[in-house]
Scaffold this motif. Structure first.
Motif, mmCIF file in Angstrom:
data_model
loop_
_atom_site.group_PDB
_atom_site.id
_atom_site.type_symbol
_atom_site.label_atom_id
_atom_site.label_comp_id
_atom_site.label_asym_id
_atom_site.label_seq_id
_atom_site.Cartn_x
_atom_site.Cartn_y
_atom_site.Cartn_z
ATOM 1 N N PHE B 26 0.877 -1.167 0.000
ATOM 2 C CA PHE B 26 0.000 0.000 0.000
ATOM 3 C C PHE B 26 0.911 1.212 0.000
ATOM 4 O O PHE B 26 1.549 1.505 1.017
ATOM 5 C CB PHE B 26 -0.902 0.016 1.236
ATOM 6 C CG PHE B 26 -1.883 -1.132 1.282
ATOM 7 C CD1 PHE B 26 -3.018 -1.120 0.477
ATOM 8 C CD2 PHE B 26 -1.672 -2.212 2.116
ATOM 9 C CE1 PHE B 26 -3.920 -2.164 0.516
ATOM 10 C CE2 PHE B 26 -2.571 -3.250 2.166
ATOM 11 C CZ PHE B 26 -3.707 -3.230 1.354
ATOM 12 N N ASN B 29 4.349 0.994 1.774
ATOM 13 C CA ASN B 29 4.279 -0.018 2.821
ATOM 14 C C ASN B 29 4.132 -1.403 2.191
ATOM 15 O O ASN B 29 3.062 -1.765 1.731
ATOM 16 C CB ASN B 29 3.089 0.326 3.729
ATOM 17 C CG ASN B 29 2.935 -0.662 4.856
ATOM 18 O OD1 ASN B 29 3.832 -1.469 5.102
ATOM 19 N ND2 ASN B 29 1.800 -0.596 5.531
ATOM 20 N N VAL B 31 3.398 -4.918 2.390
ATOM 21 C CA VAL B 31 2.696 -5.729 3.386
ATOM 22 C C VAL B 31 2.982 -7.215 3.176
ATOM 23 O O VAL B 31 3.127 -7.963 4.127
ATOM 24 C CB VAL B 31 1.178 -5.432 3.326
ATOM 25 C CG1 VAL B 31 0.419 -6.337 4.282
ATOM 26 C CG2 VAL B 31 0.924 -3.971 3.672
ATOM 27 N N PRO B 50 1.300 -11.586 14.270
ATOM 28 C CA PRO B 50 0.805 -10.455 15.064
ATOM 29 C C PRO B 50 -0.114 -9.569 14.224
ATOM 30 O O PRO B 50 -0.120 -9.659 13.000
ATOM 31 C CB PRO B 50 2.079 -9.708 15.448
ATOM 32 C CG PRO B 50 3.138 -10.200 14.537
ATOM 33 C CD PRO B 50 2.751 -11.554 14.083
ATOM 34 N N SER B 51 -0.877 -8.719 14.882
ATOM 35 C CA SER B 51 -1.741 -7.776 14.180
ATOM 36 C C SER B 51 -0.902 -6.924 13.239
ATOM 37 O O SER B 51 0.186 -6.483 13.599
ATOM 38 C CB SER B 51 -2.440 -6.855 15.170
ATOM 39 O OG SER B 51 -3.518 -7.526 15.737
ATOM 40 N N GLY B 52 -1.411 -6.733 12.046
ATOM 41 C CA GLY B 52 -0.694 -5.917 11.082
ATOM 42 C C GLY B 52 0.351 -6.681 10.296
ATOM 43 O O GLY B 52 1.098 -6.105 9.511
ATOM 44 N N SER B 53 0.420 -8.021 10.496
ATOM 45 C CA SER B 53 1.435 -8.796 9.784
ATOM 46 C C SER B 53 0.997 -9.147 8.369
ATOM 47 O O SER B 53 1.759 -9.704 7.597
ATOM 48 C CB SER B 53 1.779 -10.065 10.569
ATOM 49 O OG SER B 53 0.623 -10.835 10.760
ATOM 50 N N GLY B 54 -0.259 -8.831 8.017
ATOM 51 C CA GLY B 54 -0.671 -9.035 6.626
ATOM 52 C C GLY B 54 -1.601 -10.215 6.388
ATOM 53 O O GLY B 54 -1.833 -10.603 5.247
ATOM 54 N N LYS B 55 -2.157 -10.794 7.457
ATOM 55 C CA LYS B 55 -3.052 -11.951 7.298
ATOM 56 C C LYS B 55 -4.296 -11.586 6.490
ATOM 57 O O LYS B 55 -4.644 -12.268 5.520
ATOM 58 C CB LYS B 55 -3.479 -12.493 8.673
ATOM 59 C CG LYS B 55 -2.322 -12.853 9.581
ATOM 60 C CD LYS B 55 -2.789 -13.409 10.911
ATOM 61 C CE LYS B 55 -3.528 -12.413 11.790
ATOM 62 N NZ LYS B 55 -2.692 -11.293 12.285
ATOM 63 N N SER B 56 -4.953 -10.510 6.896
ATOM 64 C CA SER B 56 -6.176 -10.112 6.188
ATOM 65 C C SER B 56 -5.859 -9.720 4.751
ATOM 66 O O SER B 56 -6.615 -10.044 3.832
ATOM 67 C CB SER B 56 -6.842 -8.937 6.888
ATOM 68 O OG SER B 56 -7.275 -9.319 8.167
ATOM 69 N N THR B 57 -4.745 -9.048 4.577
ATOM 70 C CA THR B 57 -4.363 -8.646 3.222
ATOM 71 C C THR B 57 -4.153 -9.878 2.337
ATOM 72 O O THR B 57 -4.592 -9.906 1.190
ATOM 73 C CB THR B 57 -3.079 -7.793 3.279
ATOM 74 O OG1 THR B 57 -3.308 -6.691 4.157
ATOM 75 C CG2 THR B 57 -2.712 -7.274 1.912
ATOM 76 N N GLU B 66 -8.441 -7.431 -3.074
ATOM 77 C CA GLU B 66 -7.280 -6.569 -3.297
ATOM 78 C C GLU B 66 -6.508 -7.151 -4.473
ATOM 79 O O GLU B 66 -6.508 -8.368 -4.691
ATOM 80 C CB GLU B 66 -6.360 -6.535 -2.062
ATOM 81 C CG GLU B 66 -6.937 -5.815 -0.854
ATOM 82 C CD GLU B 66 -6.913 -4.304 -0.985
ATOM 83 O OE1 GLU B 66 -6.416 -3.785 -2.014
ATOM 84 O OE2 GLU B 66 -7.409 -3.644 -0.053
HETATM 85 N N1 ADP Z 1 -6.589 -0.642 2.465
HETATM 86 C C1 ADP Z 1 -5.384 -0.426 3.039
HETATM 87 N N2 ADP Z 1 -4.690 0.698 2.768
HETATM 88 C C2 ADP Z 1 -3.488 0.927 3.327
HETATM 89 N N3 ADP Z 1 -2.871 0.087 4.176
HETATM 90 C C3 ADP Z 1 -3.496 -1.056 4.482
HETATM 91 C C4 ADP Z 1 -4.792 -1.374 3.941
HETATM 92 N N4 ADP Z 1 -5.172 -2.570 4.429
HETATM 93 C C5 ADP Z 1 -4.177 -2.972 5.237
HETATM 94 N N5 ADP Z 1 -3.170 -2.079 5.280
HETATM 95 C C6 ADP Z 1 -1.907 -2.215 6.036
HETATM 96 O O1 ADP Z 1 -1.417 -3.495 5.787
HETATM 97 C C7 ADP Z 1 -0.814 -4.035 6.941
HETATM 98 C C8 ADP Z 1 -1.367 -5.417 7.217
HETATM 99 O O2 ADP Z 1 -2.718 -5.319 7.600
HETATM 100 P P1 ADP Z 1 -3.629 -6.597 7.748
HETATM 101 O O3 ADP Z 1 -3.507 -7.422 6.535
HETATM 102 O O4 ADP Z 1 -4.977 -6.120 8.098
HETATM 103 O O5 ADP Z 1 -2.965 -7.330 8.987
HETATM 104 P P2 ADP Z 1 -3.552 -8.472 9.928
HETATM 105 O O6 ADP Z 1 -4.831 -8.957 9.335
HETATM 106 O O7 ADP Z 1 -2.491 -9.498 9.987
HETATM 107 O O8 ADP Z 1 -3.750 -7.830 11.258
HETATM 108 C C9 ADP Z 1 -1.049 -3.041 8.062
HETATM 109 O O9 ADP Z 1 0.140 -2.300 8.239
HETATM 110 C C10 ADP Z 1 -2.123 -2.145 7.525
HETATM 111 O O10 ADP Z 1 -1.965 -0.846 7.998
#
Ligand code: ADP
Ligand code: MG
Lengths: 285, 257
Positions: B26, B29, B31, B50-57, B66
């Motif tokens: 992003f 950044n 991810v 950990p939170s923010g490690s990119g699992k959801s992404t 995405e």
């Molecule tokens: N739509 C977005 N725009 C910008 N940054 C994003 C977006 N979605 C996620 N991020 C960034 O991507 C990183 C990983 O997020 P995420 O995949 O939600 O982590 P997790 O699910 O492991 O907690 C985070 O640093 C978050 O700030």
């Protein structure tokens, strides 16, 4: 679902309930008394003001009331028709503007700019000016021959209100939680289906009170088409006033407009209250 | 015969999902930094980190919510990152459940579950409802078919969301922290349902913070750290006998709470 419980009411609770009942009664009494006092005050002030007999004669005359009533009602029928057509027009144009403004694709960029420009400009121009511009400008072009004043008025109302409605709709649609869109897309729904089946119905629910408010405002603004010379309720009243030099017909016009809007105002209050209750009790557990 | 590894475990079938060198950023950044892994048929894979490690992404890239910036994702024989494919079709081959707000609040439970069948796959309503009722009955929710989601508990909502994801028999089920927003008392019933799905042979990729559940239910643990895969192996290898100090620290932190 709560089960019906039967239980003994303790003495403490009985005493508390009794106290609340008394307190309630007192506050009701107070409000009745204060309302009465207020009415008496208004009446006394009016009666004692030197101009009251004249005002009473020129605004609240029963004869002129009876004379104006049928004409104003006849005019109102035009308002109702204009309102009906304008409602459909606003729904279509307003929704289109909102949807265009929410697109993200590059292809839509020019349209997006146009929609943005339109909603910004239109919300800034007083309704009456829009009416003049459309009502006298379009015939001035001489392109379409003679156009009915009511039609021009309707176009102006649609153009003006679409801009407001579009922004309300956009806010509502964008308020829907992103997971809802993601869920819909995950199921394989197309962009359009997602909009139509998920985002729009949910967005509408939330903004229904705001939309209804705009509808109520539109109801009375439709009376402005009289400035173009269309013989609606306001214009009909004006005609009688011009002949009789008595202003009672305007009171008649006000009454019919109030009567027309009261049901929607009550409906709106009821719905907003229901929505509020639902949101307070519902939601995630 | 080759020596046993998790990658040739005979319990699992062909590769359902192949993530190859996926890069996702992003802005500046980054991810996901060239991430690669596979999920095989009937396999349950837990994506930890950990939170923010990119699992959801990662999940969103797989589900095409995405767009990846580089690399490929294969679903069966389809490269779903190829812009020429029908993305809606690819999405409908994957079932997804998110943390919350999955169900459409203006539709009954039954309409939620049957929506995709009716609108995407053009099933007649009766056929869709018959199948949906069967699924709901299996989780004891058939009595609630006509209710709106806000009348259900959070756990019930999530289980209905899983039903909805299963409706079209997806090749892969993505579960993104589906118990994270729940009252702790309701987590159990949802995890139990996931366990049952696994036993029935579903192919699951799940992001979770429920470490003991991941340990017991997952066949494979993938640990994401700063956009790369730090660990990829059996629960025994990754969780019980980690060699990497940072991994040890990660799981130890969970054991302390
Ligand atoms: N739509 C977005 N725009 C910008 N940054 C994003 C977006 N979605 C996620 N991020 C960034 O991507 C990183 C990983 O997020 P995420 O995949 O939600 O982590 P997790 O699910 O492991 O907690 C985070 O640093 C978050 O700030
Ligand atoms: Mg996440």
């Amino acid at each position: 679902m709560a089960e019906q419980l039967t239980y003994e009411v303790s003495e403490i609770e009985q005493e508390r309930a009794e106290f609340r009942r008394m307190e309630n009664l007192c506050s009701h009494l107070t409000s009745v008394v204060s309302s009465l006092l207020f009415v008496v005050l208004v009446v006394v002030v009016l009666k004692n003001s030197p101009g009251w007999p004249r005002v009473k004669e020129s605004f609240f005359s029963p004869e002129y009331f009876a004379q104006a009533w049928p004409k104003v009602l006849e005019g109102l029928w035009l308002n109702i028709r204009v309102l009906g057509v304008a409602l459909v027009g606003v729904a279509i144009l307003g929704t289109s503007l909102a949807l265009v403004r929410m697109t993200t694709s590059a292809v839509m960029f020019p349209l997006r700019v146009v929609a943005r420009f339109y909603t910004t400009i239109m919300r800034g121009i007083p309704m009456i000016v829009v009416l003049y511009l459309i009502g006298f400008g379009i015939p001035g072009l001489g392109l379409f021959g003679r156009i009915d004043k009511a039609v021009l008025g309707t176009i102006a109302v649609v153009m003006s209100y679409s801009a407001y409605i579009a922004e309300v709709l956009r806010a509502g649609f964008q308020d829907v939680h992103p997971s809802q869109r993601a869920s819909a897309r995950s199921l394989g729904l197309t962009q359009t289906q997602t909009m139509r089946l998920v985002i729009i119905p949910q967005g509408l629910r939330k903004i229904a009170p705001a939309l209804m408010n705009d509808f109520i405002a539109m109801q009375k603004d439709v009376g402005l088409i009289s400035t173009l010379g269309a013989v609606d309720a306001v214009r009909a009243a004006q005609i009688v006033v011009a002949k009789t030099y008595n202003f009672t017909p305007y009171i008649v016009a006000s009454i019919v407009f109030i009567l027309m809007s009261v049901p929607f105002i009550l409906l709106n209050d009821w719905y907003s209250e229901r929505l509020r209750k639902r949101e307070q009790t519902g939601g995630m557990v | 015969m080759a020596e046993y590894t998790l990658d040739n475990d005979p319990r699992f079938g062909k590769k359902v999902l192949r993530v190859e060198n996926v890069l996702k950023r992003f802005g500046d950044n980054v991810v996901l930094d060239h991430v690669s892994f596979d999920v095989r048929q009937h396999e349950t894979v837990a994506l930890l980190g950990p939170s923010g490690s990119g699992k959801s992404t990662m999940m969103k890239c797989i589900n095409l919510l995405e767009q990846v910036n580089d690399g490929q994702i294969w679903l069966g024989d389809t490269d779903i990152t190829d812009p020429r494919i029908n993305q809606d079709k690819a999405r409908s081959r994957i079932g997804v459940v998110f943390q919350q707000f999955n169900l459409f609040s203006h539709m009954t439970v039954l309409n939620n579950v049957t929506l995709a069948a009716r609108k995407v796959h053009k099933w007649p309503r009766e056929k869709a409802e018959e199948k949906a009722m069967g699924l709901l009955r299996r989780i004891g929710m058939d009595q609630k078919a006509k209710e709106y989601p806000d009348r259900l508990s959070g756990g019930q909502q999530q289980r209905v969301a899983i039903c909805r994801a299963l409706m079209m028999e997806p090749e892969l089920l993505l579960l993104d922290e589906i118990t994270s927003a729940l009252d702790p008392l309701l987590v159990g019933e949802v995890l139990e349902m996931v366990g049952e799905l696994k036993d029935q042979g579903a192919t699951i990729l799940m992001a979770t913070h429920e470490m003991s559940f991941a340990h017991d239910a997952a066949d494979r643990i993938i640990l994401l750290r700063r956009g790369t895969i730090a660990e990829n192996g059996s629960p025994d290898e990754v969780m019980d006998h980690p060699t990497d100090p940072e991994t040890q620290e990660f799981f130890a932190a969970y054991n302390r709470v």
